[in-house]
Motif scaffolding. Structure first.
Motif, PDB file in Angstrom:
ATOM      1  N   LEU A 149      62.160-105.561 -35.302  1.00  0.00           N
ATOM      2  CA  LEU A 149      63.423-104.906 -34.659  1.00  0.00           C
ATOM      3  C   LEU A 149      64.346-105.876 -34.578  1.00  0.00           C
ATOM      4  CD1 LEU A 149      64.433-102.936 -32.279  1.00  0.00           C
ATOM      5  CD2 LEU A 149      63.781-104.571 -30.581  1.00  0.00           C
ATOM      6  N   TRP A 150      64.209-106.819 -34.631  1.00  0.00           N
ATOM      7  CA  TRP A 150      65.783-107.745 -34.905  1.00  0.00           C
ATOM      8  C   TRP A 150      66.076-108.109 -35.942  1.00  0.00           C
ATOM      9  CZ3 TRP A 150      69.454-109.253 -32.074  1.00  0.00           C
ATOM     10  CH2 TRP A 150      69.429-109.301 -30.242  1.00  0.00           C
ATOM     11  N   SER A 151      64.763-107.984 -36.998  1.00  0.00           N
ATOM     12  CA  SER A 151      64.665-107.793 -38.656  1.00  0.00           C
ATOM     13  C   SER A 151      65.962-105.847 -38.888  1.00  0.00           C
ATOM     14  CB  SER A 151      63.903-107.393 -39.226  1.00  0.00           C
ATOM     15  OG  SER A 151      63.238-108.823 -39.458  1.00  0.00           O
ATOM     16  N   MET A 152      65.911-105.531 -38.317  1.00  0.00           N
ATOM     17  CA  MET A 152      65.833-104.340 -38.111  1.00  0.00           C
ATOM     18  C   MET A 152      67.821-103.785 -38.188  1.00  0.00           C
ATOM     19  SD  MET A 152      63.224-101.245 -37.659  1.00  0.00           S
ATOM     20  CE  MET A 152      62.630-101.204 -36.536  1.00  0.00           C
ATOM     21  N   ILE A 153      67.792-104.797 -37.386  1.00  0.00           N
ATOM     22  CA  ILE A 153      68.698-105.097 -36.257  1.00  0.00           C
ATOM     23  C   ILE A 153      70.249-105.777 -37.179  1.00  0.00           C
ATOM     24  CG2 ILE A 153      70.695-105.850 -34.458  1.00  0.00           C
ATOM     25  CD1 ILE A 153      68.173-104.774 -32.342  1.00  0.00           C
ATOM     26  N   SER A 154      69.563-106.904 -37.633  1.00  0.00           N
ATOM     27  CA  SER A 154      70.633-107.604 -38.394  1.00  0.00           C
ATOM     28  C   SER A 154      70.569-107.368 -39.694  1.00  0.00           C
ATOM     29  CB  SER A 154      69.291-109.159 -39.259  1.00  0.00           C
ATOM     30  OG  SER A 154      68.260-109.212 -39.937  1.00  0.00           O
ATOM     31  N   GLU A 155      69.369-106.683 -41.032  1.00  0.00           N
ATOM     32  CA  GLU A 155      70.085-105.934 -42.071  1.00  0.00           C
ATOM     33  C   GLU A 155      70.865-104.387 -42.023  1.00  0.00           C
ATOM     34  OE1 GLU A 155      69.015-106.449 -44.679  1.00  0.00           O
ATOM     35  OE2 GLU A 155      67.539-108.246 -44.116  1.00  0.00           O
ATOM     36  N   SER A 156      70.930-104.115 -40.957  1.00  0.00           N
ATOM     37  CA  SER A 156      71.521-103.189 -40.926  1.00  0.00           C
ATOM     38  C   SER A 156      72.930-103.084 -40.965  1.00  0.00           C
ATOM     39  CB  SER A 156      71.163-101.959 -39.236  1.00  0.00           C
ATOM     40  OG  SER A 156      69.656-101.606 -39.121  1.00  0.00           O
ATOM     41  N   ALA A 157      73.888-104.139 -39.782  1.00  0.00           N
ATOM     42  CA  ALA A 157      75.028-105.516 -39.584  1.00  0.00           C
ATOM     43  C   ALA A 157      75.041-105.880 -40.864  1.00  0.00           C
ATOM     44  CB  ALA A 157      74.473-105.702 -38.351  1.00  0.00           C
ATOM     45  N   GLY A 158      74.096-106.276 -41.880  1.00  0.00           N
ATOM     46  CA  GLY A 158      74.890-106.519 -42.093  1.00  0.00           C
ATOM     47  C   GLY A 158      75.140-105.700 -43.374  1.00  0.00           C
TER      48      GLY A 158
END
Length: 488
Positions: A149-158
């Motif tokens: 979940l946090w990988s998806m959030i961080s990659e999306s924001a980046g």
């Protein structure tokens, strides 16, 4: 209480990891081509060279201690805290050294223009290593869904910030901002979901005890890192930042399928195989099934990119990158040759063959670096990629021999079963490439060439796999039936 690891838990965690990597795949499929159209090859090359150095130092700084935590029987908090502070101290020293000697390192790599990026990106080292302990706790507990979940959030924001800044004209700073934002968000997320709070406990004897395992793992990981990143350093030093940028852009795109399948599967399989160390029949069955499934999924993607590299490069990256289409195709081919090896490294790590893995990783790193350097010096970028394909074909045979020896399985039998889907993918890609060369002029629109070629390739590969992998599909159907039959 120890986490129970069985087929159901492994399947669930692989599914979460694949979901995370698939979302990342979608983002990179869109963002990499857009960034490549906005930024120059030199800008791509400068960031790629700087990131290679940062990742290498971060790997050394971690010393494999987090991996050692994963396989510990109990969660001893004093040991966990000690590893956290050891990682933090080493990473800060690494960052300081990189900042001080950035000019010398950049010059050594043939990228003196990137020295300021090395100084700035040195801050990424403690940020990356700061989350190792939190991730190790999630891996121990087989809670990959939370990390996903946090990988998806961080990659999306980046990705969003990188696109916005690139389109606004910030140039190379768009890529830098992407790296920092993604790293910081994932770091915060890992601590939130693992519920880990560092306490100032540092027991050197605990760290030293873990280092007996971690140094072996670190050695093999460093060797693997050199294998994957040495082409960038060689190309930057001998061919310049423009060719390094072309390699980086093509490698980013060609690596997307690997990141979707392999990154998801390997992270879960390592702790899973470690629980089967004493059960040869169970681990052998898991090895063959996981290898076949990943090869069935990954091989057609990689060989499909090779078949459609020329129109795909022009459609996705634009005319300024058109000259690099052979690089994209050969990179995809080199990665495709290794698809049966996708589960071999976590298997060897999980069953305690760290020493064997280390020496084979060292040998692979030396041969890969020498072959790519020879190709770059005597020919150029394309020749370097051809030699990379030759080396990976040899690596496929070598790793297969080591794994099947460890698994006590006849080499030819195991090699044929694992490589059969890859052979079908090769046949499919050869047919698509032949059709494109013969009849491509009938479809002048290159985007349509990619779509039609992918559709034809999908049909051909589907038919070939249905004819050759009926036993595999039978196993998968039986696993699904068993899972449905077991109450929650």
């Amino acid at each position: 209480m120890p986490t129970v690891i069985n087929a159901k838990s492994v399947t669930r965690n692989v599914a979460w990891s694949v979901l995370s990597k698939t979302s990342t795949f979608g983002l990179k499929f869109v963002t990499v081509p857009i960034l490549a159209r906005v930024l120059s090859p030199e800008e791509f090359g400068a960031v790629a060279v700087a990131l290679t150095v940062v990742q290498f130092l971060a790997m050394i700084g971690g010393a494999g201690l987090a991996s050692a935590l994963i396989i510990q029987r109990d969660e001893d908090m004093d040991t966990i805290h000690s590893v956290f502070w050891a990682n933090l101290a080493i990473s800060c020293l690494m960052a300081l050294g990189l900042y001080v000697w950035a000019d010398e390192i950049a010059t050594l790599l043939g990228a003196s223009e990137a020295s300021y990026l090395l100084q700035l990106m040195s801050l990424l080292i403690p940020l990356q290593l700061g989350g190792d302990v939190a991730y190790a706790l999630l891996a121990r507990r087989m809670q990959f869904g939370k990390d996903a979940l946090w990988s998806m959030i961080s990659e999306s924001a980046g990705a969003i910030i990188a696109l916005a800044m690139a389109l606004a004209g910030f140039g190379v700073w768009a890529l830098v901002a992407q790296l920092f934002l993604s790293t910081i968000i994932r770091l915060a997320g890992l601590y939130a979901v693992s519920r880990y709070a560092p306490r100032f406990v540092l027991l050197p004897q605990r760290v030293i005890a873990l280092s007996r395992f971690s140094f072996g793992m670190m050695g093999s990981e460093i060797a693997n890192f050199i294998t994957f990143q040495s082409p960038m350093v060689v190309i930057s030093r001998h061919l310049g930042l423009a060719d390094a940028g072309a390699y980086s852009a093509a490698n980013r795109f060609a690596s997307i399928p690997n990141q979707v399948v392999l990154s998801a599967v390997m992270g879960v399989l390592f702790p899973a195989f470690s629980t089967m160390m004493e059960d040869r029949e169970r681990r052998s069955s898991a090895l063959m099934l996981s290898t076949q499934v990943t090869t069935v999924l990954l091989a057609p993607m990689m060989f499909g990119i090779w078949a459609l590299a020329e129109p795909a490069m022009r459609v996705l990256f634009g005319e300024q990158w058109a000259y690099a289409w052979p690089v994209l195709g050969l990179l995809a081919l080199s990665k495709g040759l290794l698809t049966p090896c996708s589960t071999f490294i976590p298997y060897l790590k999980g069953i305690g063959y760290g020493g064997t893995l280390f020496w084979w990783a060292i040998l692979r790193a030396v041969i890969t670096t020498a072959a790519v350097a020879y190709g770059a010096i005597t020919g150029g970028l394309v020749d370097a990629m051809i030699w990379l394909c030759v080396v990976n074909a040899i690596v496929l045979v070598g790793y297969s021999w080591v794994v099947f020896q460890a698994d006590q399985m006849p080499f030819l039998r195991g090699f044929f079963i694992c490589c059969r889907p890859m052979i079908m993918a090769m046949v499919m890609a050869g047919v698509v490439r032949l059709l494109l060369e013969r009849f491509g002029d009938l479809v002048p629109n290159q985007a349509l060439q990619v779509v039609i070629g992918a559709a034809i390739g999908g049909v051909i590969y589907g038919l070939l796999v249905l004819m050759t992998e009926r036993q595999l599909f039978g196993k998968l159907i039986e696993l699904v039936r068993r899972r449905r039959a077991v109450p929650s």
